[in-house]
Design a protein around this motif. Structure first.
Motif, mmCIF file in Angstrom:
data_model
loop_
_atom_site.group_PDB
_atom_site.id
_atom_site.type_symbol
_atom_site.label_atom_id
_atom_site.label_comp_id
_atom_site.label_asym_id
_atom_site.label_seq_id
_atom_site.Cartn_x
_atom_site.Cartn_y
_atom_site.Cartn_z
ATOM 1 N N ALA A 41 0.831 -1.207 0.000
ATOM 2 C CA ALA A 41 0.000 0.000 0.000
ATOM 3 C C ALA A 41 0.864 1.255 0.000
ATOM 4 C CB ALA A 41 -0.933 -0.006 1.215
ATOM 5 N N ILE A 42 1.933 1.243 0.825
ATOM 6 C CA ILE A 42 2.833 2.408 0.878
ATOM 7 C C ILE A 42 3.538 2.596 -0.460
ATOM 8 C CG2 ILE A 42 4.911 3.331 1.966
ATOM 9 C CD1 ILE A 42 4.006 1.925 4.555
ATOM 10 N N LEU A 43 4.016 1.501 -1.016
ATOM 11 C CA LEU A 43 4.683 1.586 -2.321
ATOM 12 C C LEU A 43 3.716 2.101 -3.384
ATOM 13 C CD1 LEU A 43 7.189 1.006 -4.024
ATOM 14 C CD2 LEU A 43 6.354 -1.326 -4.351
ATOM 15 N N GLY A 44 2.492 1.556 -3.374
ATOM 16 C CA GLY A 44 1.499 2.028 -4.339
ATOM 17 C C GLY A 44 1.173 3.497 -4.160
ATOM 18 N N TYR A 45 1.130 3.906 -2.886
ATOM 19 C CA TYR A 45 0.830 5.323 -2.624
ATOM 20 C C TYR A 45 1.887 6.238 -3.239
ATOM 21 C CZ TYR A 45 0.666 9.707 -0.028
ATOM 22 O OH TYR A 45 0.652 11.034 0.304
ATOM 23 N N ALA A 51 3.208 9.665 -10.060
ATOM 24 C CA ALA A 51 2.562 9.773 -11.373
ATOM 25 C C ALA A 51 1.625 10.980 -11.427
ATOM 26 C CB ALA A 51 1.791 8.482 -11.680
ATOM 27 N N ILE A 52 0.842 11.166 -10.367
ATOM 28 C CA ILE A 52 -0.109 12.284 -10.346
ATOM 29 C C ILE A 52 0.630 13.612 -10.303
ATOM 30 C CG2 ILE A 52 -1.924 13.381 -8.978
ATOM 31 C CD1 ILE A 52 -2.770 10.558 -8.094
ATOM 32 N N GLU A 310 -10.652 24.284 -12.004
ATOM 33 C CA GLU A 310 -10.879 24.130 -13.441
ATOM 34 C C GLU A 310 -9.593 23.767 -14.170
ATOM 35 O OE1 GLU A 310 -12.692 27.677 -14.825
ATOM 36 O OE2 GLU A 310 -14.637 27.257 -13.917
ATOM 37 N N ALA A 311 -8.484 24.390 -13.720
ATOM 38 C CA ALA A 311 -7.216 24.135 -14.400
ATOM 39 C C ALA A 311 -6.777 22.689 -14.236
ATOM 40 C CB ALA A 311 -6.144 25.078 -13.865
ATOM 41 N N LEU A 312 -7.040 22.139 -13.049
ATOM 42 C CA LEU A 312 -6.571 20.784 -12.758
ATOM 43 C C LEU A 312 -7.673 19.742 -12.898
ATOM 44 C CD1 LEU A 312 -4.335 21.568 -9.642
ATOM 45 C CD2 LEU A 312 -3.642 21.400 -12.046
ATOM 46 N N ALA A 313 -8.769 20.108 -13.544
ATOM 47 C CA ALA A 313 -9.866 19.149 -13.723
ATOM 48 C C ALA A 313 -9.404 17.878 -14.439
ATOM 49 C CB ALA A 313 -11.017 19.807 -14.480
ATOM 50 N N PRO A 314 -8.576 17.981 -15.495
ATOM 51 C CA PRO A 314 -8.111 16.736 -16.138
ATOM 52 C C PRO A 314 -7.291 15.861 -15.189
ATOM 53 C CG PRO A 314 -7.738 18.635 -17.567
ATOM 54 C CD PRO A 314 -8.123 19.178 -16.228
ATOM 55 N N LEU A 315 -6.666 16.518 -14.175
ATOM 56 C CA LEU A 315 -5.830 15.754 -13.254
ATOM 57 C C LEU A 315 -6.673 14.809 -12.407
ATOM 58 C CD1 LEU A 315 -2.929 15.378 -12.166
ATOM 59 C CD2 LEU A 315 -3.451 17.123 -10.456
ATOM 60 N N ARG A 316 -7.887 15.237 -12.081
ATOM 61 C CA ARG A 316 -8.748 14.390 -11.249
ATOM 62 C C ARG A 316 -9.082 13.074 -11.962
ATOM 63 N NH1 ARG A 316 -10.797 19.531 -9.795
ATOM 64 N NH2 ARG A 316 -12.393 19.465 -11.426
ATOM 65 N N THR A 317 -9.401 13.185 -13.250
ATOM 66 C CA THR A 317 -9.691 11.972 -14.022
ATOM 67 C C THR A 317 -8.474 11.058 -14.077
ATOM 68 O OG1 THR A 317 -11.259 13.232 -15.373
ATOM 69 C CG2 THR A 317 -10.498 11.117 -16.248
ATOM 70 N N TYR A 318 -7.326 11.690 -14.290
ATOM 71 C CA TYR A 318 -6.084 10.911 -14.345
ATOM 72 C C TYR A 318 -5.800 10.248 -13.004
ATOM 73 C CZ TYR A 318 -1.133 9.837 -15.037
ATOM 74 O OH TYR A 318 0.077 9.202 -15.117
ATOM 75 N N ALA A 319 -6.036 10.991 -11.897
ATOM 76 C CA ALA A 319 -5.784 10.448 -10.556
ATOM 77 C C ALA A 319 -6.710 9.277 -10.256
ATOM 78 C CB ALA A 319 -5.962 11.551 -9.505
#
Length: 688
Positions: A41-45, A51-52, A310-319
């Motif tokens: 879990a820590i490694l995945g985090y 990546a995000i 709004e600027a980081l809206a695409p980031l949420r989908t990616y996350a």
């Protein structure tokens, strides 16, 4: 309170049968599986976070480029608009007839215009007004070096002091000067000053000496600025354009279509370096990305902004995608571990059940033992919650409170022991909570059998997490011991009184000496604010101060003339004799020190040990001075009695021997009404 009662109920025992709880089985493999799962879990985090964060940096870089381009583009549009206004003004400033008129006014200076110029004024005024109307100006002015407007367009508002001073300063420079935006009846306007050069002068010359006049033009700005701010972007992005005016390094936002047009307060988020791309907090607390571009040669700054959400809206989908992928991987790992754990747990179920039965038997045995001890001891044991309500009480407390044991939970000290005892116990509770230490005290309670004295110890009770749950109280009934001690003290006081009376009956000069000493010493102690314990020591020492003189030969004690040096040494032995007598009688050390130091002086001239200053305790200092004063006012065959005032005078004039603090306390006491009566009584009794 319910949870605490459940945890503290001493009669609750573990069941002898093992619980049907599979979670107790095979804890070690489960811990290992949990450890592996935690590591994954820590490694995945961290991988997801990396990546995000990388994707976020890419989005921010793209946004920076877009905002920089948008802000610069709108700043250029505004610069082009201002250039058009300047070009319109240049047409009249470069007109040779207008330059000649300005030159003649400049030559005249601040004096009265000659008739030739006065005749030209109507024509020039008409041409000037037509120019202002054609270009849509709010006002146009020809300003002389003296700050006077020689020409003004029709309906032009009066000039302000700033406008005049800026126009006068323009005579010293060739570049156009823009004044800050300001609100007017016509809406948002701004002024700029344009130099008028002499006819046939070189327009490219930087020589300010060729300037013969200054044009001050007031331009309407509300509509042009509103169009600028509301103009759609080429890419239809949801950016917001905001215009600011820089005044002394502070940014004030401009609202072209909304009064008061210019913000009254500076924007605290925009400071040095505000035009650079950055993330700031907006008025509503929302995070905003911002990039600015100043308009050259003006105070205007155009900001292009976009909310972070709004600027980081695409980031949420990616996350969501990255986290979902990591979560799926963890589920697979968890499933594998569960299968392994289920395989292992069956092997240890029977062994765990046997261990639990043995543990339950041991716990139940220990609880029965503790319960037996708690129910038979004489000490009063209780636990109260933070509100002072009883959670638990042992049988001893129930007996002394005369309440059934099961009825005590939920009651308070006031219910069991009355108002006075409840106040005292509550105060000790507060001290235990405040100091986080055990508080020991003595408390009297009223019971049906009379007043009982308890020695109480109170401590904070906390759970395994350190959270405060209540107060644990352990009390002992010491009524019999206290009664015995009080009787013993009373017997000691009577014995001391008998010894003093026997001594004084054996020596006529010591009649009432110890009583007078005790009375005066008590008054002085009160003046000094001493504690009750120290006053008790002083009072006992006063009554025992002369006990050593019992062993001094009578012929020396009652001698009619002054003692010889040899006899004086014999008399001084009474202190050591008193020390031996009182030591054998097991008198308190503080009382013994007070009696043996009574004849010591601060300068070391006293006896028997020649103590000085801090070596002499306060009780001995007080008793020594009261003994000295009572002795001085007592007559002897070889001298007459002195007065209290004469004795005090001796004390005041010898501060190296007698403590000035005690002398001052004596003086204060004798100045009181009680002191005056005491003084009169002892002087009268000694004379008689």
């Amino acid at each position: 309170m319910t949870d605490a009662i459940v945890k503290l109920e001493l009669n609750s025992f573990l069941s002898s049968s093992a619980p049907n709880d599979n979670g107790l089985l095979r804890r070690v493999p489960w811990k290992i599986a949990a450890l592996f799962l935690a590591v994954f879990a820590i490694l995945g985090y961290f991988l997801c976070d990396y990546a995000i964060e990388s994707r976020k940096q890419e989005l921010v870089k793209e946004l920076q480029k877009r905002l920089d381009v948008s802000a610069s583009g709108k700043a250029q549009v505004m610069e082009t608009w201002l250039a058009g206004e300047i070009e319109n003004a240049t047409r009249i400033a470069d007109n040779e007839l207008f330059q000649l008129f300005a030159t003649e006014i400049n030559l005249v200076g601040g004096g009265k215009l000659p008739k030739s110029l006065s005749d030209q004024l109507p024509y020039m005024q008409n041409a000037f007004s037509n120019f202002a109307n054609q270009t849509g100006l709010v006002g146009a002015y020809l300003i002389g070096k003296d700050g006077r407007a020689y020409l003004a367009s029709g309906d032009a508002p009066p000039l302000s002091g700033d406008q005049r001073s800026t126009a006068q300063a323009q005579y010293e420079k060739t570049k156009i000067t823009f004044l800050p935006l300001r609100a007017s009846e016509a809406g948002l306007v701004f002024d700029f000053t344009l130099p008028i050069r002499a006819a046939q002068s070189d327009p490219s010359s930087s020589n300010a000496g060729t300037i013969v006049g200054v044009l001050l033009l007031t331009v309407p700005a509300s509509n042009p600025l509103a169009e600028l701010l509301n103009a759609p972007l080429y890419n239809n992005q949801p950016d917001v354009t905001r215009l600011y005016q820089n005044v002394d390094g502070k940014y004030y936002e401009i609202h072209p279509q909304r009064a008061p047009f210019i913000a009254a307060k500076e924007d605290p988020q925009l400071a040095l370096g505000a035009t650079e791309f950055q993330e700031i907090t907006g008025e509503n607390g929302e995070s905003v990305f911002s990039s600015g571009a100043p308009v050259p040669n003006t105070r205007f700054v155009v900001f292009q902004q976009l909310s972070s959400s709004e600027a980081l809206a695409p980031l949420r989908t990616y996350a969501i995608f990255v986290i979902g992928l990591a979560f799926s991987f963890l589920i697979i790992v968890f499933t594998v571990l569960i299968v392994i754990w289920l395989t292992l747990k069956g092997q240890s179920a029977r062994a765990l059940a046997h261990q639990y039965k043995e543990f339950a038997a041991q716990v139940n045995t220990q609880r029965r033992l503790l319960d037996s001890i708690n129910n038979t001891i004489d000490e009063l044991i209780s636990l109260t919650d933070p509100e002072g309500r009883y959670i638990y009480a042992n049988p001893s407390l129930a007996r002394i409170a005369d309440h059934p044991l099961r009825s005590i939970p939920g009651k308070t000290d006031r219910d069991l022991f009355g108002e006075r005892a409840a106040r005292d116990l509550a105060e000790h509770d507060r001290k235990a909570i405040a100091t986080e230490q055990t508080v020991n005290a003595f408390v009297e309670i009223e019971t049906r059998g009379g007043t009982r004295v308890l020695r109480v110890a109170k401590s904070r009770f906390v759970n395994e997490d350190g959270a405060f749950l209540g107060i644990v109280t352990v009390s002992s009934d010491i009524t019999d011991y206290v009664t015995f001690q009080r009787r013993k003290e009373e017997m000691d006081r009577k014995a001391i009184t008998v010894l003093s009376q026997m001594l004084e009956a054996n020596d006529p000069y010591l009649s009432d000496h110890s009583i007078r000493m005790a009375q005066l010493a008590n008054h002085i102690s009160v003046e000094l604010g001493l504690s009750p314990e120290m006053i008790k020591i002083i009072n006992t020492g006063a009554h025992l101060s002369q006990i050593g003189k019992i062993s001094i030969p009578r012929e020396i004690r009652e001698k009619d003339v002054r003692l010889t040096d040899k006899e004086q040494k014999v008399m001084q032995k009474h202190v050591l004799i008193a020390e031996k007598i009182l030591g054998n009688a097991d008198v308190e050390k503080e009382v013994l020190d007070a009696v043996t130091q009574i004849n010591e002086h601060l300068d070391g001239s006293g006896y028997p040990r020649g103590l000085t200053k801090d070596e002499i305790d306060m009780p001995a200092r007080i008793l020594g001075m009261t003994d000295n004063l009572i002795a001085r006012i007592s007559p002897r065959s070889y001298r007459e009695a002195t007065s209290v005032d004469e004795a005090l005078r001796v004390f005041k004039t010898n501060p190296e021997k007698y403590d000035p603090e005690i002398v001052d306390a004596m003086l204060r006491f004798f100045e009181t009404e009680i002191g005056a009566d005491f003084k009169a009584n002892i002087e009268k009794s000694k004379k008689s």
